[in-house]
Design an enzyme around this catalytic site. Structure first.
Site, short mmCIF file in Angstrom:
data_model
loop_
_atom_site.label_atom_id
_atom_site.label_comp_id
_atom_site.label_asym_id
_atom_site.label_seq_id
_atom_site.Cartn_x
_atom_site.Cartn_y
_atom_site.Cartn_z
N SER A 20 0.84 -1.20 0.00
CA SER A 20 0.00 0.00 0.00
C SER A 20 0.87 1.24 0.00
O SER A 20 1.98 1.25 0.54
CB SER A 20 -0.84 -0.04 1.27
N TYR A 77 -1.76 -1.36 10.96
CA TYR A 77 -2.05 -1.87 9.61
C TYR A 77 -0.86 -1.57 8.70
O TYR A 77 -0.32 -2.45 8.03
CB TYR A 77 -3.32 -1.24 9.04
N LYS A 103 2.16 -4.04 6.77
CA LYS A 103 2.58 -4.05 5.35
C LYS A 103 4.09 -3.82 5.24
O LYS A 103 4.78 -4.47 4.45
CB LYS A 103 1.83 -2.96 4.57
P1 NAD Z 1 -10.81 -7.13 1.25
O1 NAD Z 1 -10.98 -7.16 2.73
O2 NAD Z 1 -12.01 -6.90 0.40
O3 NAD Z 1 -10.11 -8.49 0.77
C1 NAD Z 1 -9.21 -9.21 1.56
C2 NAD Z 1 -9.66 -10.66 1.57
O4 NAD Z 1 -8.76 -11.42 2.37
C3 NAD Z 1 -11.07 -10.84 2.16
O5 NAD Z 1 -11.85 -11.59 1.27
C4 NAD Z 1 -10.82 -11.60 3.47
O6 NAD Z 1 -11.89 -12.47 3.78
C5 NAD Z 1 -9.52 -12.32 3.16
N1 NAD Z 1 -8.70 -12.64 4.33
C6 NAD Z 1 -8.34 -11.81 5.35
N2 NAD Z 1 -7.56 -12.48 6.23
C7 NAD Z 1 -7.43 -13.74 5.76
C8 NAD Z 1 -6.77 -14.90 6.24
N3 NAD Z 1 -6.09 -14.90 7.39
N4 NAD Z 1 -6.83 -16.03 5.51
C9 NAD Z 1 -7.52 -16.06 4.34
N5 NAD Z 1 -8.19 -15.00 3.86
C10 NAD Z 1 -8.15 -13.85 4.56
O7 NAD Z 1 -9.69 -6.06 0.92
P2 NAD Z 1 -9.20 -5.49 -0.47
O8 NAD Z 1 -9.57 -4.07 -0.52
O9 NAD Z 1 -9.59 -6.38 -1.57
O10 NAD Z 1 -7.62 -5.53 -0.25
C11 NAD Z 1 -6.84 -6.62 -0.68
C12 NAD Z 1 -5.41 -6.42 -0.20
O11 NAD Z 1 -4.92 -5.18 -0.69
C13 NAD Z 1 -5.28 -6.35 1.33
O12 NAD Z 1 -4.09 -7.02 1.70
C14 NAD Z 1 -5.19 -4.87 1.60
O13 NAD Z 1 -4.47 -4.60 2.77
C15 NAD Z 1 -4.43 -4.38 0.37
N6 NAD Z 1 -4.69 -2.98 0.08
C16 NAD Z 1 -5.98 -2.54 -0.06
C17 NAD Z 1 -6.23 -1.21 -0.33
C18 NAD Z 1 -7.64 -0.69 -0.47
O14 NAD Z 1 -7.85 0.52 -0.38
N7 NAD Z 1 -8.64 -1.52 -0.70
C19 NAD Z 1 -5.16 -0.31 -0.45
C20 NAD Z 1 -3.86 -0.79 -0.33
C21 NAD Z 1 -3.64 -2.13 -0.06
C1 UD1 Z 2 -6.77 5.14 3.95
C2 UD1 Z 2 -5.87 4.58 5.02
C3 UD1 Z 2 -4.66 3.94 4.37
C4 UD1 Z 2 -5.11 2.88 3.37
C5 UD1 Z 2 -6.05 3.54 2.36
C6 UD1 Z 2 -6.60 2.59 1.37
C7 UD1 Z 2 -6.20 6.01 6.99
C8 UD1 Z 2 -5.59 7.04 7.88
N1 UD1 Z 2 -5.46 5.64 5.92
O1 UD1 Z 2 -6.06 6.09 3.21
O2 UD1 Z 2 -3.84 3.32 5.33
O3 UD1 Z 2 -4.01 2.31 2.70
O4 UD1 Z 2 -7.17 4.12 3.07
O5 UD1 Z 2 -7.43 1.65 2.00
O6 UD1 Z 2 -7.28 5.51 7.26
N2 UD1 Z 2 -12.17 11.49 3.85
C9 UD1 Z 2 -13.17 12.36 4.25
N3 UD1 Z 2 -14.31 11.84 4.78
C10 UD1 Z 2 -14.51 10.48 4.92
C11 UD1 Z 2 -13.48 9.60 4.51
C12 UD1 Z 2 -12.31 10.14 4.00
O7 UD1 Z 2 -13.03 13.57 4.13
O8 UD1 Z 2 -15.57 10.08 5.43
C13 UD1 Z 2 -10.94 12.06 3.26
C14 UD1 Z 2 -9.68 11.72 4.03
O9 UD1 Z 2 -9.47 12.67 5.03
C15 UD1 Z 2 -8.64 11.75 2.91
C16 UD1 Z 2 -9.40 11.28 1.67
O10 UD1 Z 2 -10.78 11.48 1.98
O11 UD1 Z 2 -8.21 13.07 2.70
C17 UD1 Z 2 -9.19 9.81 1.33
O12 UD1 Z 2 -9.49 9.04 2.49
P1 UD1 Z 2 -9.56 7.42 2.46
O13 UD1 Z 2 -10.46 7.00 1.36
O14 UD1 Z 2 -9.87 6.96 3.83
O15 UD1 Z 2 -8.10 6.99 2.03
P2 UD1 Z 2 -6.67 7.38 2.68
O16 UD1 Z 2 -6.82 8.29 3.83
O17 UD1 Z 2 -5.82 7.84 1.57
#
Ligand code: NAD
Ligand code: UD1
Length: 350
Positions: free
Chosen positions: A126, A150, A154
């Site tokens: 991330s 979190y 990572k």
């Molecule tokens: P998500 O929660 O929708 O998907 C993660 C999946 O992993 C889920 O289906 C959950 O059931 C499964 N899971 C969790 N722990 C597990 C375990 N111990 N064993 C087997 N399965 C397990 O999340 P996502 O948004 O699809 O994210 C996927 C990956 O990308 C995650 O590792 C997350 O940290 C990373 N990531 C997500 C974002 C985002 O904004 N969505 C941003 C940066 C990184």
């Molecule tokens: C968040 C997580 C980050 C994670 C990323 C993707 C935090 C502090 N960081 O990042 O670790 O990797 O999501 O999952 O939670 N905002 C509002 N109102 C809301 C929600 C968000 O104003 O109700 C604003 C936030 O202040 C920010 C922007 O929208 O400026 C994006 O927020 P968000 O979608 O939560 O993503 P990140 O903060 O970038």
């Protein structure tokens, strides 16, 4: 088999979209997910979209015995490792749960991979690993630091992958650092389905637009940005999914194939940003969503959220140069596809 991959966390938001892209690119996959943050309905819908059953195993990445069985049963070229917990606030309240699930789970997965001579991994990292960036756009050489469990999980996994790549030169470990994934499959059949009240901006906006939530709180109006609100690099989840296919194709071309003893052509540890390279402010995203959905999105300004940064956007040059990948879809398309998913499925998969 050179085209078969294990997809941990494949029932989740990004994993489900990536399964479709993998299928379209000719890969075979086995999905391994404990459904702790997803539902089997996502698997059913992916299966309907690709018109074939998904090989799905409900299991936990910390369950070594079960993982060993899966690796005994299938010959994998590599693993795409999405499985993990991702809620920042929850990680602050329950740090051990995050370290156990994300870090211990990844250790177990890597042990099983190595025991089966599976050398190729694509890990979901991330942009959070960059902490509060000193310069923008952020490239992969920027210093890393994290302020919450979190993010720490990572970062720890990235450090672990780097150490492993040094110790075992045959390993090929790509860490994809996602910026802010949003959007949904254009069919409106799969999308992001947060438990409870969303923490992230896009799902919050879409739930206000559909009438599930009353109003958006915008956290901070005095950041040093174009309009005082936070700026992020939003990336469409289907572009992100294509980034995984591009990374897998790269491994197919550059990695030594499943032989721990043969270091030739090995990739080592390779971090790559997946972002668009463009920043969009919170107010700009609200305006774009209002235009697309034709719904009012009431909002109020609120205090800054602890741990938030002003601006964050990627340098996407390395992905283009090495993987031949770049994001294609616009903010409007991200809003259109989110809105289609949200309005067709106001209660997500429930
Ligand atoms: P998500 O929660 O929708 O998907 C993660 C999946 O992993 C889920 O289906 C959950 O059931 C499964 N899971 C969790 N722990 C597990 C375990 N111990 N064993 C087997 N399965 C397990 O999340 P996502 O948004 O699809 O994210 C996927 C990956 O990308 C995650 O590792 C997350 O940290 C990373 N990531 C997500 C974002 C985002 O904004 N969505 C941003 C940066 C990184
Ligand atoms: C968040 C997580 C980050 C994670 C990323 C993707 C935090 C502090 N960081 O990042 O670790 O990797 O999501 O999952 O939670 N905002 C509002 N109102 C809301 C929600 C968000 O104003 O109700 C604003 C936030 O202040 C920010 C922007 O929208 O400026 C994006 O927020 P968000 O979608 O939560 O993503 P990140 O903060 O970038």
């Amino acid at each position: 088999m050179k085209n078969k991959v294990l997809v941990t966390g494949g029932a989740g938001y990004i994993g489900s979209h990536t399964c479709i892209a993998l299928h379209e690119a000719g890969y075979e996959m086995v999905v391994y997910d404990n459904l702790s943050n997803s539902s089997v309905e996502a698997i059913n819908r992916v299966s309907a979209l690709i018109d074939r059953p998904i090989d799905f195993i409900q299991g936990d990445i910390r369950d070594k015995k079960r993982l060993n069985q899966v690796f005994d049963e299938h010959k994998f070229f590599g693993v795409i490792h999405f499985a993990g917990l991702k809620a920042v606030g929850e990680s602050v309240a329950k740090p051990l749960m995050y370290y156990d699930n994300n870090v211990s789970g990844s250790i177990t997965l890597l042990e099983v991979m190595m025991a089966h001579q599976v050398d190729n991994l694509i890990f979901s990292s991330s942009a959070t690993v960059y902490g509060d960036p000193k310069t923008l756009p952020i490239d992969e050489t920027a210093p890393r630091s994290c302020t919450n469990p979190y993010g720490q999980s990572k970062l720890m996994i990235e450090h672990m992958l780097e150490d492993l790549a040094t110790a075992y030169p045959s390993l090929n470990l790509i860490s994809l650092r996602y910026f802010n994934p949003v959007g949904a499959h254009p069919s409106g059949q799969i999308g992001e389905d947060p438990n409870d009240i969303p923490n992230n901006l896009m799902p919050y906006i879409s739930q206000v637009a559909v009438g599930k939530l009353e109003r958006l709180s915008i956290f901070g109006d005095d950041y040093p940005t174009v309009d005082g609100t936070g700026v992020r690099d939003f990336i469409h989840v289907t572009d992100l999914a294509q980034g995984h296919v591009a990374a897998l194709n790269y491994l197919q071309q550059h990695a030594s194939s499943n032989s721990s003893s043969d270091a030739a052509g090995s990739v080592g540890f390779l971090p790559i940003n997946l972002g668009t390279g463009k920043g969009t402010s919170v107010l700009d995203l609200v305006a774009a969503f209002t235009k697309v959905s034709k719904q009012p999105i009431p909002y109020q300004f609120a205090a800054r959220r602890a741990g938030d940064i002003a601006s964050c956007y990627a340098s996407a040059d390395k992905a283009k140069e090495l993987l031949g990948w770049e994001a294609k879809l616009s903010i409007t398309e991200m809003c259109q596809d989110t809105w289609r998913w949200q309005s067709k499925n106001p209660n997500g998969y429930a």
